[in-house]
Design a protein around this motif. Sequence first.
Motif, PDB file in Angstrom:
ATOM      1  N   GLU A   1      34.073   5.382  38.938  1.00  0.00           N
ATOM      2  CA  GLU A   1      35.125   4.861  38.187  1.00  0.00           C
ATOM      3  C   GLU A   1      35.906   3.894  38.908  1.00  0.00           C
ATOM      4  O   GLU A   1      35.526   2.890  39.482  1.00  0.00           O
ATOM      5  CB  GLU A   1      36.037   5.962  37.788  1.00  0.00           C
ATOM      6  N   GLU A   2      37.358   4.032  39.180  1.00  0.00           N
ATOM      7  CA  GLU A   2      38.247   2.920  39.683  1.00  0.00           C
ATOM      8  C   GLU A   2      38.476   3.352  41.182  1.00  0.00           C
ATOM      9  O   GLU A   2      39.284   2.338  41.758  1.00  0.00           O
ATOM     10  CB  GLU A   2      39.426   3.021  38.853  1.00  0.00           C
TER      11      GLU A   2
ATOM     12  N   THR B   1      42.145  -0.327  44.659  1.00  0.00           N
ATOM     13  CA  THR B   1      40.970   0.139  43.695  1.00  0.00           C
ATOM     14  C   THR B   1      39.476   0.118  44.177  1.00  0.00           C
ATOM     15  O   THR B   1      39.397  -0.459  45.278  1.00  0.00           O
ATOM     16  CB  THR B   1      41.044  -0.532  42.157  1.00  0.00           C
ATOM     17  N   ARG B   2      38.606   0.442  43.413  1.00  0.00           N
ATOM     18  CA  ARG B   2      37.241   0.169  43.996  1.00  0.00           C
ATOM     19  C   ARG B   2      36.885  -1.086  44.225  1.00  0.00           C
ATOM     20  O   ARG B   2      36.063  -1.446  45.074  1.00  0.00           O
ATOM     21  CB  ARG B   2      36.168   0.977  42.788  1.00  0.00           C
TER      22      ARG B   2
ATOM     23  N   ASN C   1      46.223  -6.366  41.432  1.00  0.00           N
ATOM     24  CA  ASN C   1      46.034  -4.952  40.699  1.00  0.00           C
ATOM     25  C   ASN C   1      47.105  -4.878  39.989  1.00  0.00           C
ATOM     26  O   ASN C   1      48.228  -4.674  40.391  1.00  0.00           O
ATOM     27  CB  ASN C   1      45.958  -3.732  42.022  1.00  0.00           C
TER      28      ASN C   1
END
Length: 573
Positions: free
Chosen positions: A88-89, A142-143, A177
């Motif tokens: 996911e994130e 985040t990812r 972000n």
Amino acid sequence: MVGVSPQAISKWENGKALPETTLLPILAKSLHTSIDNLLNQNDFQILSAYYGDGISSTDVTSRLNRLVQNDRLIIDVNEQVLDCQGTEERPAFLIVKYQMGDSISYVFAKEKDQLLIDAATEGITPLVHEEKIRIVAAVYGTRYRFHNVLSKIEHYKFFEWDGYSADQETFPSNPANDGKEYLTLVYLNQNGIHIVTCEEGESLKYTADKCNLFRKRASGEYYLPNVPELPAFGKGNECSWAAALTAALQVMGNAVDYNQVMGVSGACYRLAFCVPDWDYSSVDGLVVYDFAGPAYEAFGYKVCFEERMEKEQRISVRKKIVESISENKPVLAINLRVAPEWGIICGYKESGAELFCRTKYDREIIDSEEYQSDKPNEYDYLYVDNWPFIISYFAEKGDLPAEKENLLKSLQILIDCNKQGTVRGYATGGEAYKVWAEELQQATWYTEHDDESLFRRFSVNQFCVLALCDARRAAASYLASSKQLLPEHSDEITQIASYFEEVSTLADTIKNMVGLEKVVEVAEVRAFWTNEKRNAQADILLKMRELEWKAIQIATEVCDNVPENEVEDYGKK
């Protein structure tokens, strides 16, 4: 795991025999490797590998072992190469424990990085003796967009904080972000390499002993990550107390298995039989003897109990449960769901108003469509339905005893738990074998009672047989693997183990006889559970009693010939 006796595996380990060809596929699967790696003399082996984000992870050990060529692994770290789903994130890492020759090392790699392991790879420098924990990677974001914040972590060491808050004041945020960000740390401790994550507004806290990090939620909600499922009855680890304790110890970073817990606690030798009522509680791990004290002490802990609390005590007990879980210490309790069996309290929300658990009754609920559409948490922990009547906590951490000391105490418990006679309506040890056999041989009882009464007795008998098979299998395994701890008595320990191996085989004979693999309905029980079968079971139980008495005699000789300062007499407690 592969359905082979400890004695056979010992021969493989000592080079006296090789596995049957038909065992090689399941053996390779159990060891997370390939058949080629089993048979070839390789210097390089992936011992464990996980790809994840600190909240969810995938075991990719076998996948990486298949990619090893000529004692070398080189891969791009991504979902396609690792053959697993994304995260996911949240930022993701691959963490690896590997062996090169006689040396064990750790490495890690961020998603989209390349991982190379060969003879020239240095790996992470091992912890020095006084070092409890070392953070080796830290990212915030985040990812897809994140900052490396390891230098920030190094800077904050000066302040000796009890943890790290995931916010833009503590860590720099990437300007691109706009959504939720995450703090992800990779760290090394004495038990290996780990990943831990929290989201913005939460924090990562050190445990009280400064050896682990855990996620501290901001909303009065916290779940211990990745508490193992407890297998359903009939699927292994049948003693619910020992199964719960094993999972709890593993969550706390202890490299331990179920047979070891059963062995060091002495629960592998237990037998209780409730007469004249024939009750399911006969199989409860702690119903007639304190196996908990030795079990916790064997892993360096003290145990604290709360029993049969009044309602006005619930507020303080609930607070104690929350504090324990927040310190990354699971709580064992009985009667959490469905029936009075042991489970693990492993999460809470609303500051403890709602509690979550693992029990041996969970899988059916987790597999249901209704549950899957409305999960209460990402770990599949279920709500605690009942206020427990016994709770046990991990109290203060002490010194870790030597394994030799644990073996000697285990033998002493074997001797002592067979001296108890009848306790609160439960026959124990050799007396339990005798009473159980006599009850089976009372032919008039079975003709004078109706099908419902007969079925209940049949069901209790099955449950007790299941527990007995599991316990004696654990005893044989623990003793066979521990004989080297007492080299001067290895022959005696081997003989005791062989007696329990015989007992285990006889218990399996009863297990096959009483229909544990099939469903017997109430109307069928009288035709199925005949006098002939009951008498045959009684005869086998008495043979088991004789074998265990021989084992106890040898254990007594061993303990009598060990200096007093090397073994504590649990019989005096």
